[in-house]
Design an enzyme around this catalytic site. Sequence first.
Site, PDB file in Angstrom:
ATOM      1  N   GLU A  18      -1.914  20.480  -0.732  1.00 15.67           N
ATOM      2  CA  GLU A  18      -2.480  21.821  -0.667  1.00 15.67           C
ATOM      3  C   GLU A  18      -2.379  22.353   0.749  1.00 15.67           C
ATOM      4  O   GLU A  18      -2.050  23.511   0.963  1.00 15.67           O
ATOM      5  CB  GLU A  18      -3.933  21.777  -1.127  1.00 15.67           C
ATOM      6  CG  GLU A  18      -4.057  21.437  -2.598  1.00 15.67           C
ATOM      7  CD  GLU A  18      -5.348  21.965  -3.192  1.00 15.67           C
ATOM      8  OE1 GLU A  18      -6.399  21.674  -2.615  1.00 15.67           O
ATOM      9  OE2 GLU A  18      -5.285  22.656  -4.215  1.00 15.67           O
ATOM     10  N   LYS A  76      -7.540  -4.483  -5.422  1.00 11.89           N
ATOM     11  CA  LYS A  76      -6.222  -4.849  -4.911  1.00 11.89           C
ATOM     12  C   LYS A  76      -6.148  -6.360  -4.743  1.00 11.89           C
ATOM     13  O   LYS A  76      -5.183  -7.004  -5.129  1.00 11.89           O
ATOM     14  CB  LYS A  76      -5.978  -4.181  -3.557  1.00 11.89           C
ATOM     15  CG  LYS A  76      -5.821  -2.683  -3.613  1.00 11.89           C
ATOM     16  CD  LYS A  76      -5.450  -2.168  -2.232  1.00 11.89           C
ATOM     17  CE  LYS A  76      -5.216  -0.669  -2.259  1.00 11.89           C
ATOM     18  NZ  LYS A  76      -4.765  -0.158  -0.977  1.00 11.89           N
ATOM     19  N   ASP A  91       0.870  -1.154   0.000  1.00  6.60           N
ATOM     20  CA  ASP A  91       0.000   0.000   0.000  1.00  6.60           C
ATOM     21  C   ASP A  91       0.915   1.214   0.000  1.00  6.60           C
ATOM     22  O   ASP A  91       2.081   1.120   0.351  1.00  6.60           O
ATOM     23  CB  ASP A  91      -0.844  -0.070   1.265  1.00  6.60           C
ATOM     24  CG  ASP A  91      -1.731   1.128   1.405  1.00  6.60           C
ATOM     25  OD1 ASP A  91      -2.282   1.537   0.378  1.00  6.60           O
ATOM     26  OD2 ASP A  91      -1.873   1.621   2.525  1.00  6.60           O
ATOM     27  N   LYS A  92       0.405   2.337  -0.431  1.00  3.38           N
ATOM     28  CA  LYS A  92       1.270   3.517  -0.403  1.00  3.38           C
ATOM     29  C   LYS A  92       1.066   4.337   0.865  1.00  3.38           C
ATOM     30  O   LYS A  92       1.960   4.469   1.692  1.00  3.38           O
ATOM     31  CB  LYS A  92       1.019   4.395  -1.624  1.00  3.38           C
ATOM     32  CG  LYS A  92       1.972   5.566  -1.716  1.00  3.38           C
ATOM     33  CD  LYS A  92       1.571   6.537  -2.771  1.00  3.38           C
ATOM     34  CE  LYS A  92       0.413   7.404  -2.347  1.00  3.38           C
ATOM     35  NZ  LYS A  92       0.779   8.445  -1.391  1.00  3.38           N
ATOM     36  N   THR A  93      -0.162   4.811   0.992  1.00  7.49           N
ATOM     37  CA  THR A  93      -0.423   5.757   2.066  1.00  7.49           C
ATOM     38  C   THR A  93      -0.251   5.086   3.421  1.00  7.49           C
ATOM     39  O   THR A  93      -0.880   4.085   3.701  1.00  7.49           O
ATOM     40  CB  THR A  93      -1.858   6.277   1.953  1.00  7.49           C
ATOM     41  OG1 THR A  93      -2.122   6.498   0.585  1.00  7.49           O
ATOM     42  CG2 THR A  93      -2.033   7.527   2.726  1.00  7.49           C
ATOM     43  N   ASN A 110      -8.556  -0.626   3.988  1.00  6.25           N
ATOM     44  CA  ASN A 110      -8.656  -0.849   2.555  1.00  6.25           C
ATOM     45  C   ASN A 110      -7.661  -1.886   2.069  1.00  6.25           C
ATOM     46  O   ASN A 110      -7.780  -2.393   0.971  1.00  6.25           O
ATOM     47  CB  ASN A 110      -8.441   0.474   1.811  1.00  6.25           C
ATOM     48  CG  ASN A 110      -7.099   1.074   2.120  1.00  6.25           C
ATOM     49  OD1 ASN A 110      -6.613   0.970   3.251  1.00  6.25           O
ATOM     50  ND2 ASN A 110      -6.469   1.646   1.142  1.00  6.25           N
ATOM     51  N   LYS A 150      -1.502  27.047 -10.342  1.00 11.35           N
ATOM     52  CA  LYS A 150      -0.358  26.257  -9.917  1.00 11.35           C
ATOM     53  C   LYS A 150      -0.461  24.889 -10.563  1.00 11.35           C
ATOM     54  O   LYS A 150      -1.564  24.399 -10.845  1.00 11.35           O
ATOM     55  CB  LYS A 150      -0.309  26.153  -8.394  1.00 11.35           C
ATOM     56  CG  LYS A 150      -1.379  25.290  -7.778  1.00 11.35           C
ATOM     57  CD  LYS A 150      -1.078  25.054  -6.312  1.00 11.35           C
ATOM     58  CE  LYS A 150      -1.999  23.988  -5.741  1.00 11.35           C
ATOM     59  NZ  LYS A 150      -2.894  24.422  -4.708  1.00 11.35           N
ATOM     60  N   ASP A 184      -4.714   5.918  -4.167  1.00 12.06           N
ATOM     61  CA  ASP A 184      -4.381   7.321  -4.331  1.00 12.06           C
ATOM     62  C   ASP A 184      -4.257   7.714  -5.800  1.00 12.06           C
ATOM     63  O   ASP A 184      -4.289   6.882  -6.687  1.00 12.06           O
ATOM     64  CB  ASP A 184      -3.052   7.594  -3.611  1.00 12.06           C
ATOM     65  CG  ASP A 184      -3.070   8.952  -2.966  1.00 12.06           C
ATOM     66  OD1 ASP A 184      -3.843   9.795  -3.454  1.00 12.06           O
ATOM     67  OD2 ASP A 184      -2.332   9.145  -1.999  1.00 12.06           O
TER      68      ASP A 184
END
Lengths: 370, 1146
Positions: free
Chosen positions: B511, B810, B404-406, B834, B576, B689
């Site tokens: 942000e 996944k 997983d990344k996050t 998740n 931006k 993501d």
Amino acid sequence: MMASSYNAKEEDGHHPGASNNGGAGVVKSKKPDNTAFKQQRLPAWQPILTAGTVLPAFFVIGLIFIPIGIGLYVTSNNIKEYEIDYTGADVNNACYNCAKNFSWNSTTPCLCSVPFTLEQPFESNVFMYYGLSNFYQNHRRYVKSRDDSQLNGDQSALKSPSKECEPYRTSEGQPIAPCGAIANSLFNDTLELYHIDSNGTRNAIPLVKKGIAWWTDKHVKFRNPGGNDNLTVAFQGTSKPVNWRKPVFEMDPSDPENNGFINEDFIVWMRTAALPTFRKLYRIIQKKSSTTPTLPSGKYVLEITYNYPVRSFDGRKRMILSTISWMGGKNPFLGIAYITVGSICFFLGVVLLIIHHKYDTRNSSADIPS
Amino acid sequence: MLRRRLNRLLGRVENRVESRTIYVGHRSSSTNEAIIPPKFCDNRIVSSKYTVWNFLPKNLFEQFRRIANFYFLIIFLVQVIVDTPTSPVTSGLPLFFVITVTAIKQGYEDWLRHKADNEVNKFPVTVLEEGRRIQKESEKIKVGDVVEVKEDETFPCDLILLQSSRVDETCFVTTASLDGESNHKTHYTVPDTEEDLETLNATIECEQPQPDLYKFVGIMNINRHDQESAARSLGPENLLLKGATLKNTQKICGVAIYTGMETKMALNYQGKSQKRSAVEKSINAFLLVYLCILVSKALVCTTLKYVWQNKPGQDEPWYNEKTQREKDTNLYLKMFTDFLSFMVLFNFIIPVSMYVTVEMQKFLGSFFITWDKDFFDPEIKEGALVNTSDLNEELGQVEYVFTDKTGTLTQNNMEFIECCIDGFQYKYPDASSELDGFCVTDGPVNKVQEKAGREKEELFLRALCLCHTVQVKESTEPGQGQEDGLMDQVDGEVLHPPREQRGFIASSPDEVALVKGAMRFGFTFLGLESKNMKILTRNNDIETYELLHVLNFDPVRRRMSVIVRSNSGDTLLFCKGADSSIFPRVKQEEVERIRMNVERNATEGYRTLCVACKYLSAEDYAQADAGLREARLALQDREAKLMAVYNQVETGMSLIGATAVEDRLQEEAAETMEALQGAGIKVWVLTGDKMETAKSTCYACRLFQRSTELLELTVRTLEDGGRKREERLHELLLEYHRKAVQDAPSIKAGVTRTWSSANQDYGFIIDGATLSMVLNASSESNSSSYKNLFLQICQNCTSVLCCRMAPLQKAQIVKMVKNSKGSPITLSIGDGANDVSMILEAHVGIGIKGKEGRQAVRNSDYAIPKLKHLKKLLLAHGHLYYVRIAHLVQYFFYKNLCFILPQFLYQFFCGYSQQPLYDAAYLTMYNICFTSMPILAYSLLEQHICIEVLLDNATLYREIAKNGMLQWRPFLYWTLLGVFHGLLFFFGVRYLFSNPALQDNGQVFGNWSYGTIVFTVLVFTVTLKLALDTRHWTWINHFVIWGSLLFYVFFSFFWGGIIWPFLKQQRLYFVFANMLSSVSAWLVIILLILLSLLPEILLVVFRKPRGPHARQKKPVQSNVGGHQSPRSSARPLLMRTFSDESNTVI
């Protein structure tokens, strides 16, 4: 033999981690203990077998084994052994008639005598064995067909033998003592040995029947019920094994220490053989004096009371006279095996030495650039 | 499990037929119409497997489904029924032990699951019923109930949002535990629902439950007494999912539409199925071989027995008559029981004790993971957790890692690092990190001191403050009006400097980082109220800007803009975006000054953004405004039209600066990934993501290198060609396949090593939508071929990135790889709910004890505090466990083969009568006492290579890849060794016994002496063989090896020293002692032991000694390693945020 490197990793100074946890007492149990065992850091000896370390071992093994082997081989060769097959399977055999006319019901014993000549004198104590072939004493049904507690003198087992003894458990309503197939098939040929003088007279050679069974068997494992006196009473209410000619308490009436269950012939027989061809110790011929051989070379006669049928299952009966060395009876196997293994080790040692030498030089030259 | 699948299947069928109708608050549309209460399942979550009353039968049934247990049961029953050479106790007792222990373990695990279920099911919730608030247990919620949820609570079931405490009819939700996105999402109430929920009379028609988190279709019919019923369409923006958490909203009310096992969360869970390790599969295969050996042995013996008995006089000689019962038995029955008896006699070849030992090894061995202090994380004050010990060795076999990344690769914690205004570098002085030092010593040192013009600075900071979609987290104090509250807060902040306490909410963490960054330089964003953005400048003035338009971010444009009107009436556009999308749209002379900075930042691993602005004249604005409004209202091609207007507006800007934001990686994430790749493991990143974010993380983790050629298969690339997606997909797949698979012949060699050093590395990127196209292509034939193409491409890529994945997708990916050719071993690692489905799907599931709750940890097989721990877990623990257990298994089979082979051979000499060679005590004790402890100690303590070396050389992991030690070749070697030893033992003693007079007093040995000699040789050889294999002799090994040999000797003396009253036969009475009194027996024992170990010693010598090279660490080397790690963390990587166009194929 092994090159080794001691790789002791010292434990970190601080032990079970609570102290440096700074007052966080509640959590301390969760911090894993920093012990050598739990961190898989126990000091360990890490042996490395290399050609260099194993090589001498091979030579040493070779150098030890070859002399032992030679010693064993020579010893085995020095053992004198003489064997007579008296089965009576062919017509020429002296016991042919006995074997042929055998019947369980005959009351008169059949006798036969086998003359033989010893070319060489037997010097030390001579051991007289009987040998049987194709006799499956190690058959499962046979092996388990005994009652050791009965043989140990247990009264209740005497009266009601174990079920394992079937079908030799009872006869005519009475329990059999000793019960079971092993006891029932006790070897009951009588062998006698006569030396024939130069002038033709037969001299009976005294055969000692003590010391043929294991000491522990005779004194602990086998016991007569109610002591050794008055066996007739002790065995009251039991019946003799079906194939026996006389009851167990008449095995050796002359010697109460050798009668009943503790009869040595019986004990020897009860130790079941490992293989279908086997020999069992029958008698011992003691050396009389240091000057004369126990059995000088010359003519002998073996007198056999032929009671034991083996023809029905293609068996063979033998009488073996043998001297004994420190390694037991004659058996060239050990000597040959030791010599072979010793030589192989030695040979491998040489081969390894050559390989190691070559490999080593190559290896070291390869190591330099790296 | 099966039941649930079936239900789901049925549910799907149902799905096609009908939708469900829900009466909100159980009020029917008309009073005269009787409500037929529709049956929906209750809101109970069931993850447990057993109940109290079905535990015993179900558990026993499942246990005896295991081939080994069933086999032992059969053997036990045979022993009970048939007259066999060994007692039933010999196999019954161990079997009973195994079954009981397993049952207790599984029962306990299920009890834990019950407890966890109850925790969820008994959670108190508030339900509105007839205008009253009623506290209920969560499991009692029924479909149609109106549920009230307060801030920071999780939704107890899937709800349609009816009412929110916020004025704007919205609520914020974080779905971190569902899809891993920790940002706040806005959900909307159904329009036109009445304020008073009591009087609301409505029905909801919606689709049957389905697992897709992002899809929902429904209609709400609102009945009013006075009007026609109004229909409102419902979409995913109205749906609050179970498991998500309410944020920044005091409370909401919603109506339950899916409950319990029908919620989307539950549908996304997969049942926890029993995981079997590859080693266990190998064991089962070997077991079958041995079973065949066993059966054939028994068959051979039975056949020969009857052949032998056919000869006259053999079957029943006079000295050995059969009992009456034996005579009466039917011949064929006799044959069968003979066969069974032989089976029982030889059954020790497959020992129960192996299973006991393997289980014990796994169970005890797993403690080393829990105990490892390297896994202890001082932050959370916890170490590793082992949920299942069945998979220890699988950790040494991993070929694919799905991460997983996050929260796993990254900390999901963006930080503003620096900015560049007009070519001058600004760095917040407090941001102290290693990078400062790097910068100071580097070239652009002077520029840090230099400043751009104040005006430009302020423009840039204003841009940062305005160009975003961030919301300020409001204080949750009730009562006061929103405006007042905010004003108060602002005043307070003016007085009290610690402004950074302010909470921001945004759909993207960057942000927030930017706004916070601007705050550090003195410009604070105060919030957005009715289209007015307020910022606090350095001079503590509050400036107000009217927000005219937001030109939203999208991945194709890769930039966003806002149009604002300042107090002075100027209309400004701030934009931006990624450098590649900004640079062409600004004046070229401005670019050069900033480009250098941007590129430097990018190579340092930061996410860079460029900021531009433009003054719009009144006409310009009017034009843009009109265009935007028109495009927004367009019914067709709205997206394309909007895009065109956006592109038109965002031109001719002037570049004012650039920013660098760091997405903090987890500690040592890059090193860990590098080590895994070095170990030949392929790493796939599966994330929910956005692609850009994920891609930059991949660069940062060095999963993608600068040289990596990226093959991108996403919605963006699919839409590039302007053709139909399907066609484009087909085309791209073929193209990539040609590139990655066909043009890389070196791969054919099959060795991972050769290909990773091949000239071209490929990285593959796919997103969720495209993946579902690949997997569910329209026509059947395409689907399978796409899938194959996709798989082949992926397998030839160093790393694969899958973004925008739903949890179930996944799992689908994991499943696809798992079932691909060669069935590689997969490992999933994640920290959020998740990731649960993929954790469950993979061979090994690893949970990270992260911030996103405990779901992943609970469902994982192993849980570790940090990603960096994965390296040691795999490279050291996994490797060692594998080697240990592989050796354990092979050794067990070996030692039992050479245990039973002499017994088999003995049958040829005892008339095939099933006579055991060894005494019953030896038969039973061999595996339990004499030879079990050394191998257990070995399998717990062995370190053929020590841990430090394993960690330093990741390549060592490849040596055991593909279950290397349990392939048929090593198995054959061990089997042959066993056969060789067995033959040697038996015939060595056989030739010795050609003259059984072995004592110097002429007395003879019997069959039990024969067996005892063989057994003695056996025990010594087998134990010494293990001693030869042991490379790591701790005192425990010494103790156990020499101890069990001593124990054998003492036991034999003891066993033969007494007349045992409870034994029927005193077979071994003084047999052992007598054996030792014979010189020949000694000689033959020594000879045979030596001879059997000779080939082993030779092999050890001839095999290239790995030991000294691997073990003796050169101090220099370790130093280098020590230096490398800090340095490598200091220069993370080539990474570009929005600007990696150059590497992409398209």
